[in-house]
Enzyme design. Structure first.
Site, PDB file in Angstrom:
ATOM      1  CG  LEU A  78      -2.548  -0.773   1.026  1.00 54.74           C
ATOM      2  CD1 LEU A  78      -2.933  -0.642   2.369  1.00 54.74           C
ATOM      3  CD2 LEU A  78      -3.035   0.079  -0.023  1.00 54.74           C
ATOM      4  CB  VAL A  95      -8.915   6.386  -3.606  1.00 60.04           C
ATOM      5  CG1 VAL A  95      -9.979   6.786  -4.646  1.00 60.04           C
ATOM      6  CG2 VAL A  95      -7.934   7.566  -4.048  1.00 60.04           C
ATOM      7  CD  GLU A  96      -4.353   3.152  -2.768  1.00 68.33           C
ATOM      8  OE1 GLU A  96      -4.401   2.498  -1.735  1.00 68.33           O
ATOM      9  OE2 GLU A  96      -3.825   2.939  -3.941  1.00 68.33           O
ATOM     10  N   GLY A  97      -7.908   4.340   1.161  1.00 68.44           N
ATOM     11  CA  GLY A  97      -8.462   4.322   2.767  1.00 68.44           C
ATOM     12  C   GLY A  97      -9.081   5.818   2.697  1.00 68.44           C
TER      13      GLY A  97
END
Length: 827
Positions: free
Chosen positions: A376, A502-504
Site C-alpha cells: 500500500l 481512495v486508498e482508505g
C-alpha cells in the site's frame, strides 16, 4: 542543612538520569554513591541509614534485569497483561506488521536525532529520469487538453493512449530486465506531479498501473513464471491492468470482503480435472477497470474439500484474472467527479481459473491481506501525495500570477490583505507538502516501506491540497467557477474528493490508522510487549516481557522529565543543528517530540485498550505526530536546497503553522481525556507556561504572498516540475504576469500624471494621450498596451451558445496571438 542538600542532590541526580535515559545499572551506581556519601558524612542516623540501604538494595534487585525481578514482578505482570490486553485480529496484526518504521520512530522516541535526518542524501532524479520528464512527459502534457478530455471525448485521445503505451508510462516501476523503465519512487512521483498540473485524467491513468496493482504485487510476490510472462507485457502496454479490491458491502473493511472463491477441480482450456478456484465477486470503483485486460482480484478463499490442507477458511487471496476469461463481466463505467478517467464496476459468476493464477502460486494462498498491506505504501506514499502536490503547484503558480494581473480599484487584488492571506496559505502549504512528498519518496528509494508515514502524507497532503484549491477558487472568483477551455482550476476543484476518498478514506486514515498503527509500530516498546504477551515459548517470554515492560516504564519516566524540563526552559538548552534561522525550530520539535511520547503513553495508560475505539483522541495524537513529521520535512528541504535566503518566509510560515497545529492537537487531547487530574497534570508537564506556538504572523504571510506574486527563483523553486507549455490559458497567464510586472511602473507614472492634471483622457485613451504629451515613449506605450491586452485575455472566461452547444465558443475578445505580439514588438 546536610539533609536538605542530600535531598536536592537526589532530585537533581534522578532528573538528570531520567533526562538522559541512563540504564538501570547506572541509576544503581549513582544512588549507591549518593547513599555511601550520606553514610560517610553522617547525614542520617544509623536507623534511617539502615532503612535507606534496605530500600536501595530492594530497589536494585527489583529495578535491574535480574532473575529476582522476573520472578517477583515480571511473571505476575505478564499474567495481568494477558488478561487485559485486547487481542489483535489477524488483519490488525498484519496491518501493524506491514512495512517499516523510519523517521516516525525517531519522533516517537522523544529525542529525534536531527543529524541522522540531515545526513540522508538529498533525493535527486537521475539524468535518465530528468530526460523523461523533459521529453515524453512534456510531450504527453502537450497532447492532452483537459477540456477536450472531460467534456468532449470523455476519455484521453487515442494518440495519447498510444503514446502512454509506447513510451513506457505504464511500466515506470517495472525493472529494466523486464522491459520497464526501472524508475525511482522520486521519478514516479515527479511524473505524476507534472501530469496532474496538465490533466488529472492523464495523471490517474498513469499512476494506477504504477501504484498498488498487478505490477507491484508481481514484483514482490509473483512466481518466476508470472513475472517473466506478465511484467514485460505490462511494461510495453500490451496488458492494461487494474486491481479490484473494493466491494459494495465491505467498503474500507477489506478484511471482510464478501467476494469468495472455492478450491475445486474443473475444466480449463480443454483439460479436465484441473485444480483451481471457482470465483464469485462484485467490485466497484475500480480505476482502469472498463478497459483492463488483466484483473487483479482480492477475495476470500475457502477449501471445503480440504484439497490444499486441513483448513477450510484459507483467508484473503489475490489472483490475476485475464478479463477475457468466461464469466468475467467488465466494461461499464462510473463517472468520477471532475474527470473521466476510466473507472467502473466488474463482477464474475462461477468463474473457474487454475490455482496458478494466484499471485505467487499456492505458497501465497491466504496471504493476500499481508501482501496488500506491504504494497500500500506506493499509492499512499507516492501517487496520491504527488497528485495533491501537482494540484498545489498548479494553483500556486496560477493564483500568484492571477493575483498580480487581476486588478480592482486600480490595485492588483493580490495586494489586498484578505487575498494576501489566502495566497500565503496556498504557497506556505505547498512548500511543506512538496517537502514531505520528496522526503517520503526518498525514504522509499533508500529501501524503506514507511507504512505509518504513508498514511500521514496521504491524509495531510490531500487535505492541505483541498485547502489550497479552495483558497485558489476564492481568489479567482468568477474565473474559477465558470467552466470552459480557459479554466485551469475547475477540474482540479471537482476532482479533489477523489483523492480524499481512495486508498482508505481520509476520515478513517486520520482517526484509525496514523496513530492506531503508529503507536504500535513507532513506539520503542509497545510492539515488543504485545509480541511477548503472545509468545508461547515460556523459556523466552518472561525475559522478553521483562525487558519490554521495564524499558517502557523507564521510557515514560524519561519523557516526563524531558518534557517538563524542556517546557520550563522552552527547550532553549537543547542541543540542535541549524543556524540562527532554524535552530529554534529543531529545539521546539525535540521538545514536542518528548511531549508527544509522554502524552501517548499517558493516553494509553488512562484508556487502555479502549483507546482504539476513542477515534477522536487517537486522531489528535496522530495529528501531533503528523505535524512533527511535516515540519521535519520542511527543515530537511531547506537544508537540501542549500538554505536559500529567499525561501525563508516559506520555511517560517510552514514550520510555524505545523507547530501551531500540533499545539492545537495537544490541547484538544487535554480537553477530552477522561477525568480532571490526569489531563491537567499532562498539560502542566508539557506546557507549563501555557500556549506558546501561534500561527504565522501577518508579516510572514505578507512575505510569502509577495514571493507567489513575483516572478523569481523562489517562485520557480516552489512550482518546479509543473507543466506550463507555450500556449493555452496557463501560458497566457504567465505572459500576462511578466507583462504586468514590466508595465506596473509605467502605469504608476500615468496615474501620477492624472493626479497632477497633466493627463486627462477618456477611459482606454490614456496611453495615446500620454504618448502625445511625452509622458511615455513609444516603447513604453507598447509595453502598457501589451500588458493590458494580456491581462484582458487572462481574466476572461469562456461563454457558450445558450443551448450549451459544443460546436462554438464565443469570446468577448479575440484570442491573443503571441506571434502577432512578437511582430508588433519588432515593429
Amino acid at each position: 542543612m546536610s539533609v536538605l542538600l542530600f535531598g536536592i542532590a537526589l532530585i537533581i541526580a534522578a532528573w538528570t538520569l531520567a533526562y538522559h535515559r541512563a540504564s538501570a545499572p547506572v541509576w544503581t551506581a549513582v544512588f549507591a554513591v549518593l547513599l555511601a556519601g550520606a553514610t560517610v558524612f553522617g547525614v542520617f542516623g544509623p536507623a534511617v541509614l539502615a532503612v535507606l540501604w534496605s530500600v536501595f538494595i530492594a530497589g536494585a534487585l527489583l529495578l535491574n534485569p535480574t532473575p529476582v525481578r522476573r520472578a517477583l514482578l515480571g511473571r505476575p505482570l505478564l499474567r495481568v497483561f494477558r488478561r487485559v490486553l485486547p487481542a489483535l485480529s489477524q488483519t490488525e496484526r498484519e496491518a501493524i506488521e506491514a512495512g517499516t518504521v523510519w523517521w516516525d520512530a525517531e519522533l516517537f522516541s522523544g529525542r529525534p536525532d536531527w543529524n541522522k535526518l540531515l545526513s540522508y542524501p538529498k533525493p535527486v532524479l537521475s539524468v535518465e529520469e530528468q530526460a523523461f520528464l523533459d521529453g515524453p512527459v512534456e510531450t504527453l502534457c502537450g497532447m492532452v487538453d483537459e477540456w477536450e478530455v472531460t467534456h468532449e471525448r470523455s476519455d484521453l485521445p487515442p494518440q495519447a493512449w498510444q503514446y502512454i503505451r509506447e513510451q513506457g508510462f505504464l511500466g515506470m516501476i517495472i525493472p529494466k530486465q523486464y522491459g520497464g523503465l526501472g524508475f525511482s519512487a522520486l521519478a514516479h512521483s515527479a511524473v505524476i506531479v507534472k501530469l496532474t498540473t496538465r490533466s488529472g485524467t492523464a495523471a490517474v491513468s498513469v499512476m494506477v498501473p504504477n501504484s498498488l496493482g498487478p505490477a507491484e504485487l508481481l514484483l514482490h510476490y509473483g512466481t518466476p513464471a508470472q513475472k517473466d510472462y506478465y511484467l514485460p507485457r505490462l511494461a510495453k502496454g500490451l496488458e492494461m491492468p487494474c486491481f479490484a479490491l473494493t466491494s459494495p458491502e465491505a467498503g474500507s473493511d477489506a478484511g471482510n470482503i464478501p467476494d469468495y472463491g472455492i478450491v475445486c477441480r474443473g475444466e480449463w482450456q480443454g483439460e479436465r480435472d484441473v485444480l483451481g478456484i471457482r470465483l464469485n465477486w462484485e467490485k466497484r470503483y475500480i480505476t482502469l477497470g472498463p478497459i483492463a485486460t488483466l484483473l487483479g482480484l482480492a477475495f476470500r478463499l475457502y477449501d471445503p474439500d480440504r484439497l490444499l490442507g486441513s483448513n477450510e477458511d484459507l483467508g484473503i487471496t489475490l489472483a490475476l484474472i485475464p478479463t477475457q476469461t468466461p464469466g468475467v463481466q467488465i466494461g461499464r463505467r462510473h463517472i468520477p467527479l471532475g474527470g473521466v478517467f476510466m473507472n467502473g464496476p466488474n463482477w464474475g459468476r462461477d468463474v473457474f481459473v487454475p490455482l496458478d493464477f494466484v499471485i505467487g502460486g499456492a505458497e501465497y494462498v491466504g496471504q493476500g491481506w499481508k501482501m496488500l498491506m506491504n504494497c500500500l505504501a506506493a499509492g499512499r506514499s507516492i501517487s496520491l501525495p504527488a497528485n495533491a502536490v501537482g494540484m498545489g503547484k498548479l494553483a500556486t503558480r496560477a493564483t500568484g500570477a492571477y493575483g498580480r494581473v487581476r486588478q480592482q480599484f486600480g490595485v492588483s487584488i493580490g495586494r489586498f490583505e484578505g487575498v494576501e492571506e489566502a495566497i500565503a496559505r496556498i504557497a506556505g502549504n505547498l512548500y511543506i507538502m512538496d517537502a514531505a512528498r520528496v522526503m517520503t519518496a526518498g525514504a522509499i528509494d533508500l529501501g524503506e516501506k514507511p507504512s505509518v508515514i504513508s498514511a500521514i502524507v496521504k491524509y495531510h497532503l490531500t487535505e492541505r491540497g483541498r485547502g489550497i484549491i479552495n483558497d485558489a477558487m476564492d481568489v479567482h472568483g468568477g474565473k474559477g467557477i465558470c467552466l470552459g477551455p480557459s479554466n485551469y482550476l475547475g477540474s482540479a476543484y471537482q476532482q479533489l474528493p477523489i483523492a480524499i476518498t481512495v486508498e482508505g478514506a481520509n476520515i478513517l486514515t486520520r482517526s484509525m490508522i496514523i496513530f492506531g498503527q503508529g503507536a504500535i509500530r513507532g513506539h520503542p516498546y509497545l510492539l515488543k510487549e504485545i509480541a511477548a504477551v503472545g509468545e508461547s515459548d515460556h523459556r523466552t517470554v518472561a525475559r522478553a516481557f521483562d525487558h519490554a515492560f521495564f524499558g517502557h516504564i523507564a521510557f515514560v519516566v524519561s519523557n516526563q522529565a524531558r518534557a517538563l524540563w524542556m517546557g520550563l526552559t522552552r527547550a532553549a538548552l537543547v542541543t540542535a543543528p541549524g543556524d540562527g534561522q532554524t535552530r529554534r525550530y529543531y529545539q521546539r520539535l525535540t521538545r514536542l517530540s518528548s511531549g508527544f511520547a509522554f502524552a501517548a503513553d499517558v493516553s494509553m495508560f488512562v484508556l487502555g485498550g479502549s483507546l482504539k475505539r476513542r477515534e477522536r483522541l487517537s486522531a489528535r495524537l496522530g495529528d501531533i505526530l503528523s505535524q512533527l513529521y511535516l515540519a521535519s520535512c520542511a527543515l530537511k528541504r531547506f537544508e537540501d536546497d542549500g538554505r536559500p535566503a529567499e525561501d525563508l518566509p516559506l520555511l517560517h510560515w510552514s514550520v510555524q503553522d505545523a507547530l501551531s497545529r500540533a499545539e492545537d492537537a495537544f490541547y484538544g487531547l487535554f480537553r477530552n481525556l477522561p477525568g480532571a487530574v490526569m489531563p491537567a497534570l499532562l498539560r502542566l508537564i508539557v506546557f507549563p507556561w501555557g500556549r506558546e506556538f501561534l500561527p504565522p504572523r501577518d508579516v510572514i504571510g505578507h512575505r510569502v504572498s509577495t514571493l507567489a506574486l513575483s516572478p523569481g527563483p523562489a517562485r520557480d523553486r516552489l512550482t518546479s516540475g509543473m507543466f506550463i507549455g507555450t500556449d493555452g490559458p496557463l501560458a497566457t497567464l504567465e505572459a500576462a504576469l511578466h507583462a504586468s510586472v514590466a508595465a506596473e511602473p509605467l502605469e504608476r507614472r500615468l496615474s501620477e500624471a492624472r493626479k497632477a492634471g497633466a493627463l486627462t483622457s477618456a477611459a482606454g485613451d490614456d496611453v495615446r494621450r500620454a504618448l502625445e504629451h511625452g509622458i511615455i515613449t513609444a516603447t513604453e506605450a507598447a509595453t502598457i498596451e501589451r500588458a493590458r491586452l494580456l491581462r484582458r485575455e487572462a481574466i476572461m472566461v469562456d461563454d457558450f451558445p445558450k443551448d450549451l452547444g459544443r460546436t462554438e465558443i464565443y469570446q468577448t475578445t479575440e484570442p491573443v496571438s503571441f506571434e502577432a505580439l512578437r511582430v508588433a514588438e519588432r515593429a
